[in-house]
Structures are given as C-alpha cells and as structure tokens.
Design an enzyme around this catalytic site. Structure first.
Site, PDB file in Angstrom:
ATOM      1  N   ASN A   7      27.740 -28.403 -38.914  1.00  0.00           N
ATOM      2  CA  ASN A   7      29.010 -28.800 -38.307  1.00  0.00           C
ATOM      3  C   ASN A   7      29.239 -30.250 -38.709  1.00  0.00           C
ATOM      4  OD1 ASN A   7      31.189 -29.366 -36.701  1.00  0.00           O
ATOM      5  ND2 ASN A   7      30.211 -28.761 -34.778  1.00  0.00           N
ATOM      6  N   LYS A  14      25.939 -32.321 -37.849  1.00  0.00           N
ATOM      7  CA  LYS A  14      25.071 -31.650 -36.871  1.00  0.00           C
ATOM      8  C   LYS A  14      24.542 -30.416 -37.547  1.00  0.00           C
ATOM      9  CE  LYS A  14      27.534 -32.481 -32.629  1.00  0.00           C
ATOM     10  NZ  LYS A  14      28.549 -31.876 -31.819  1.00  0.00           N
ATOM     11  N   HIS A 179      38.196 -22.833 -30.516  1.00  0.00           N
ATOM     12  CA  HIS A 179      36.984 -22.325 -29.841  1.00  0.00           C
ATOM     13  C   HIS A 179      36.828 -20.822 -30.050  1.00  0.00           C
ATOM     14  CE1 HIS A 179      37.565 -25.769 -26.719  1.00  0.00           C
ATOM     15  NE2 HIS A 179      36.606 -26.138 -27.571  1.00  0.00           N
ATOM     16  N   HIS A 207      36.382 -21.368 -21.529  1.00  0.00           N
ATOM     17  CA  HIS A 207      35.474 -22.287 -22.230  1.00  0.00           C
ATOM     18  C   HIS A 207      35.821 -23.693 -21.745  1.00  0.00           C
ATOM     19  CE1 HIS A 207      33.224 -23.768 -25.903  1.00  0.00           C
ATOM     20  NE2 HIS A 207      33.881 -24.843 -25.512  1.00  0.00           N
ATOM     21  N   GLY A 209      34.536 -27.400 -21.586  1.00  0.00           N
ATOM     22  CA  GLY A 209      33.599 -28.448 -22.005  1.00  0.00           C
ATOM     23  C   GLY A 209      34.345 -29.761 -22.081  1.00  0.00           C
ATOM     24  N   GLY A 211      36.264 -30.408 -24.574  1.00  0.00           N
ATOM     25  CA  GLY A 211      37.518 -29.742 -24.914  1.00  0.00           C
ATOM     26  C   GLY A 211      37.468 -28.400 -24.197  1.00  0.00           C
ATOM     27  N   ARG A 240      41.868 -35.312 -23.216  1.00  0.00           N
ATOM     28  CA  ARG A 240      43.170 -34.786 -23.644  1.00  0.00           C
ATOM     29  C   ARG A 240      43.990 -34.339 -22.446  1.00  0.00           C
ATOM     30  NH1 ARG A 240      40.357 -30.749 -27.381  1.00  0.00           N
ATOM     31  NH2 ARG A 240      39.360 -32.128 -28.890  1.00  0.00           N
ATOM     32  N   ILE A 331      30.918 -27.483 -18.635  1.00  0.00           N
ATOM     33  CA  ILE A 331      31.394 -27.427 -17.245  1.00  0.00           C
ATOM     34  C   ILE A 331      31.295 -25.996 -16.703  1.00  0.00           C
ATOM     35  CG2 ILE A 331      33.373 -27.810 -15.720  1.00  0.00           C
ATOM     36  CD1 ILE A 331      34.392 -29.916 -17.765  1.00  0.00           C
ATOM     37  N   GLU A 333      29.398 -23.549 -17.539  1.00  0.00           N
ATOM     38  CA  GLU A 333      28.033 -23.042 -17.347  1.00  0.00           C
ATOM     39  C   GLU A 333      27.309 -23.755 -16.200  1.00  0.00           C
ATOM     40  OE1 GLU A 333      26.001 -23.469 -21.161  1.00  0.00           O
ATOM     41  OE2 GLU A 333      27.732 -22.566 -22.140  1.00  0.00           O
ATOM     42  N   GLU A 383      27.649 -21.070 -30.141  1.00  0.00           N
ATOM     43  CA  GLU A 383      28.474 -20.988 -31.343  1.00  0.00           C
ATOM     44  C   GLU A 383      27.617 -20.980 -32.603  1.00  0.00           C
ATOM     45  OE1 GLU A 383      30.802 -24.157 -29.311  1.00  0.00           O
ATOM     46  OE2 GLU A 383      32.453 -23.390 -30.525  1.00  0.00           O
TER      47      GLU A 383
HETATM   48  P1  ADP Z   1      31.621 -30.193 -25.924  1.00  0.00           P
HETATM   49  O1  ADP Z   1      33.020 -29.689 -25.715  1.00  0.00           O
HETATM   50  O2  ADP Z   1      31.586 -31.610 -26.429  1.00  0.00           O
HETATM   51  O3  ADP Z   1      30.705 -29.236 -26.643  1.00  0.00           O
HETATM   52  P2  ADP Z   1      30.097 -29.484 -23.554  1.00  0.00           P
HETATM   53  O4  ADP Z   1      30.393 -28.044 -23.654  1.00  0.00           O
HETATM   54  O5  ADP Z   1      28.702 -29.954 -23.748  1.00  0.00           O
HETATM   55  O6  ADP Z   1      31.057 -30.358 -24.441  1.00  0.00           O
HETATM   56  O7  ADP Z   1      30.585 -29.948 -22.104  1.00  0.00           O
HETATM   57  C1  ADP Z   1      30.513 -31.278 -21.670  1.00  0.00           C
HETATM   58  C2  ADP Z   1      31.014 -31.337 -20.228  1.00  0.00           C
HETATM   59  O8  ADP Z   1      30.139 -30.551 -19.404  1.00  0.00           O
HETATM   60  C3  ADP Z   1      31.030 -32.736 -19.659  1.00  0.00           C
HETATM   61  O9  ADP Z   1      32.244 -32.974 -18.960  1.00  0.00           O
HETATM   62  C4  ADP Z   1      29.872 -32.688 -18.672  1.00  0.00           C
HETATM   63  O10 ADP Z   1      30.062 -33.555 -17.589  1.00  0.00           O
HETATM   64  C5  ADP Z   1      29.927 -31.260 -18.211  1.00  0.00           C
HETATM   65  N1  ADP Z   1      28.684 -30.903 -17.522  1.00  0.00           N
HETATM   66  C6  ADP Z   1      27.427 -30.804 -18.018  1.00  0.00           C
HETATM   67  N2  ADP Z   1      26.535 -30.539 -17.022  1.00  0.00           N
HETATM   68  C7  ADP Z   1      27.262 -30.482 -15.872  1.00  0.00           C
HETATM   69  C8  ADP Z   1      26.945 -30.256 -14.491  1.00  0.00           C
HETATM   70  N3  ADP Z   1      25.692 -30.048 -14.096  1.00  0.00           N
HETATM   71  N4  ADP Z   1      27.961 -30.256 -13.594  1.00  0.00           N
HETATM   72  C9  ADP Z   1      29.230 -30.494 -13.975  1.00  0.00           C
HETATM   73  N5  ADP Z   1      29.598 -30.722 -15.250  1.00  0.00           N
HETATM   74  C10 ADP Z   1      28.636 -30.708 -16.184  1.00  0.00           C
END
Ligand code: ADP
Length: 398
Positions: A7, A14, A179, A207, A209, A211, A240, A331, A333, A383
């Site tokens: 990536n 990555k 995504h 999904h 995260g 994003g 965003r 978020i 998960e 992914e």
């Molecule tokens: P990306 O889109 O960069 O791949 P991720 O899927 O890793 O991002 O998601 C990152 C988000 O997940 C961040 O906002 C982070 O705060 C949130 N997150 C991770 N662990 C927790 C948790 N235990 N509780 C709430 N939010 C979480």
C-alpha cells in the site's frame, strides 16, 4: 502461496507478507518519510520488532530496502525474494474501468494513470509503488486491487448525482465509493460467520475508522454506499466533514476570502471529529473529552452516531429491509459505546443488540439480542488478506 501486499502513499510504503494457505501474516512493515530526512523502516515478524533509519530517495530504493528486510538473515522471513509468488497492490481509484482486481500490465498502468484526475491524492502514489516493485522484482506478477471496484455494481439511480448529465458523460462525475475491499471482505465473512448464503442477504456494512463509509449490500452486490466521487462524502470522519450542502463552499469562500482549494483542504483535513470538537480526530480522545464534560466533543460524537443511524435506516428502506448489520474498522470493531448508541432505538427495524454480548473489541462476534430479527455482528476487517487472496486467485494458474 506467499503474497506481498503493498500500500504505497506519497512518502510511505506499507507492506505485509501473507501466506494465503494459512491466512497468516508472516511479516508486516512500514517505511515512512521516503524522499525526506529521517527515512525509517519498521518491520515486525512474530513479535520481533526491527527498525532502522537510512536515507531512501524514492520508492524504488525503499522497495529494495523492503526486500532486504524481508530476506534479512536475523529479522526476515524469506531466504530468497523468489519465494514471493505475487505482489498485490492497493489502488484507490479504478474509475469505471475496473470492476474487479486485475493482473498489472502496461494497459492497466495506463488506465490507472487515466484515473489520476479522479484520485489525485492517491493514484500517483499507488503507481509509484507499482513501478518501484516492478523494477526490483521484474519477474514477479503484480496485481492491482481497487478500492472502488466492489461498488461498480451500483445502479445509475444510486451512483448519479442530480446535476446535468453532461458532467457524468464528459467528466465522469458520479458516486464511486471507497473501502470496497473492506466492504466486500466483511460482508462475505459475516455471511460465512452466520452460516448463511450471501446471495440471499441484505447486509449493511459500517466501516468506521479514520475514514468511514457505509454500504448497502444486496445478495452480495454493493447497491449503494456513502462515499462519493471522492472519500469526502458520507458520515462525519476523523478530519473529513462528510456530506454537506455544496453551497457552504461558496458561502465560506465569499465571507472569508479564501480559495476553493483552501475550503476543500479544511473539509478534508480540519473538519470531522477534529473540527467539531476542537479536541482530536481520534475517537478515543473524543470519548474521553465527552466523558469529562466537553460539549463540543459530545456533539461531535452525536453527529457521527446520528449519521450512521440515518444511513442504516435509509439503506434498509432501499433494500426492503435488512438481515445483517456489520460493524468494522478501528471504531466499529472497538467502540462498544458507539455500537450501543447507534443501535439504540432500532427495534422498529427489528434490530437490537445484547449489551453483554456487545462487550467485545477487535474480534468476530454476534452481538444481536436473542429476539433481534436482524443479526448485528462485529467483523474485524482484513483488507490485506482480501488483496492477497485476489492476487493468489489471479496468478495461481499462470
Ligand atoms: P484507518 O481508517 O486509518 O485505517 P482505523 O480503522 O485504524 O483507521 O481506525 C482508527 C480509529 O479507530 C480512530 O478514531 C481510533 O480512535 C478508533 N479506535 C481504535 N480503538 C478504539 C477504541 N477502543 N474505542 C474507540 N475508538 C477506537
């Protein structure tokens, strides 16, 4: 088969080496600050963390360092780079040209280049990664896996915007969605996990995260999704803004005397959870701030919760109901609280979670209440595994 998943970002690379037979990640690495001072490679193999700093002027040099790290006598996992059977590249924008993953040849490279205007932030970097790997691994087949491909099944009524048709015909202005690899992976995995046939299910995948995007998946096909021409549309994200009235752009420009590029920069990088709360783009910080009484953090949380609810409601309406709701990504998960807030008051849809079962983070789980007609599940996204599997399927008979 060992597949290297790459990536590439504008100054980063990555990578993960995945064994497609066992689904195990054999090695995971990140090279940051390529072409800038302080280029660093970090690699993890079975808990062994290997890290070093060395100048790397471009992605070609960085790819060579990646191979050296993977074949390193003390910290690597391969005795020879020929053990890599294929490289799977994440490519963000496949436009309308790519409806699935493909083996990379000159024509594919040209098509990815043609899509640069649609993905100006990502496609050039993804291409650099592809060309660098081709240079250091000239005999290894490469596969491109597109973020947009899965959503190419959307019908025109879902992907067209209400602007003159000329903009679609001439400039390809439409909803593409992103995504896709994650929505495809978690929807298939959710069906498997529940022991059901995906061809007979109405699934809403959330999904969430840094994003975030939500998709409506009817009988295994994406029929609508929240992101649009770019990943800016949809629910509130880390930085965003998500969907808003386009007239806001002109209003801010006229009042503050700033350019359209500056407004878009604000909408992409300074809005979302960060912009509303003034605290952080990270959900954990927002939760902590809201908990300690910060009202702007609380309202940021509420905007996100309500946005997700609205998509779930509208996608259920579009599909004539919903059988499965999936939460995934950082978020989705991990945030027990967000899942609880979003699913509250959803019994009108026949969907309810069990608060005890919902107490899980980062693992597959059925969190539905016993009497819930709709299955609500947590499915960690992967992914990289999906990319590796696509690469395997395409190169196995070469
Ligand atoms: P990306 O889109 O960069 O791949 P991720 O899927 O890793 O991002 O998601 C990152 C988000 O997940 C961040 O906002 C982070 O705060 C949130 N997150 C991770 N662990 C927790 C948790 N235990 N509780 C709430 N939010 C979480």
């Amino acid at each position: 088969m060992k597949v290297l998943v790459v990536n590439a970002g504008s100054s980063s690379l990555k990578y993960q080496l995945i064994d497609t037979d066992t689904k195990n990640t054999l090695a995971k690495g990140l090279i940051e600050r390529i072409g800038i001072d302080g280029t660093k490679l970090k690699q993890e193999v079975n808990g062994d963390k290997y890290e070093f700093e060395h100048p790397m002027k471009d992605h070609v040099v960085a790819s060579q360092f990646m191979l050296d790290a993977l074949t390193d006598e003390n910290h690597g996992v391969l005795s020879n780079m020929d053990e890599i059977a294929a490289v799977g590249h994440r490519v963000v924008h496949g436009g309308e040209k790519f409806t699935q993953s493909v083996i990379i040849d000159d024509e594919v490279i040209e098509a990815i280049k043609e899509n640069i205007p649609l993905g100006p932030l990502h496609n050039p970097a993804n291409l650099m990664g592809i060309m660098a790997c081709q240079e250091v691994m000239p005999n290894t087949p490469m596969v491109a896996v597109f973020d947009t491909a899965f959503h190419q099944t959307m019908p025109p009524k879902a992907f067209l915007y209400g602007v003159p048709m000329d903009y679609y015909e001439r400039l390809h202005v439409r909803r593409y969605g992103f995504h896709g690899t994650s929505h495809r992976y978690v929807s298939a995995r959710a069906a498997e996990f529940l022991g059901k046939d995906i061809n007979n299910l109405r699934i809403i995948t959330c999904h969430l995260g840094n994003g975030s995007s939500i998709a409506a998946i009817h009988n295994g096909k994406s029929v609508d999704t929240s992101m649009g021409l770019t990943p800016l549309e949809g629910v509130l994200m880390g930085t965003r803004c998500g969907s808003l009235d386009p007239a806001v752009v002109q209003y801010i420009m006229n009042n503050d005397g700033i350019s359209v590029d500056e407004v878009l920069e604000i909408f992409n990088k300074k809005s979302g959870l960060l912009g509303v709360s003034g605290v952080s783009s990270d959900m954990r910080d927002i939760d902590a701030a809201a908990e300690s009484g910060n009202e702007n953090a609380l309202v940021a949380q509420q905007i996100l919760d309500m946005g997700i609810k609205k998509y779930i409601g509208s996608y259920a309406a579009v599909m004539g109901g919903v059988d499965v709701i999936v939460f995934t990504a950082g978020i989705g998960e991990n945030s027990i609280e967000l899942r609880e807030r979003v699913m509250e008051g959803m019994s009108f849809l026949g969907a309810a979670i069990d608060k005890e079962k919902n107490k899980v983070r980062g693992k597959e789980a059925d969190i539905s209440a016993d009497d819930s007609k709709v299955k609500v599940v947590v499915i960690p996204t992967n992914e990289e595994l999906a990319i590796a599997r696509d690469a395997f399927e395409l190169v196995k008979n070469l």
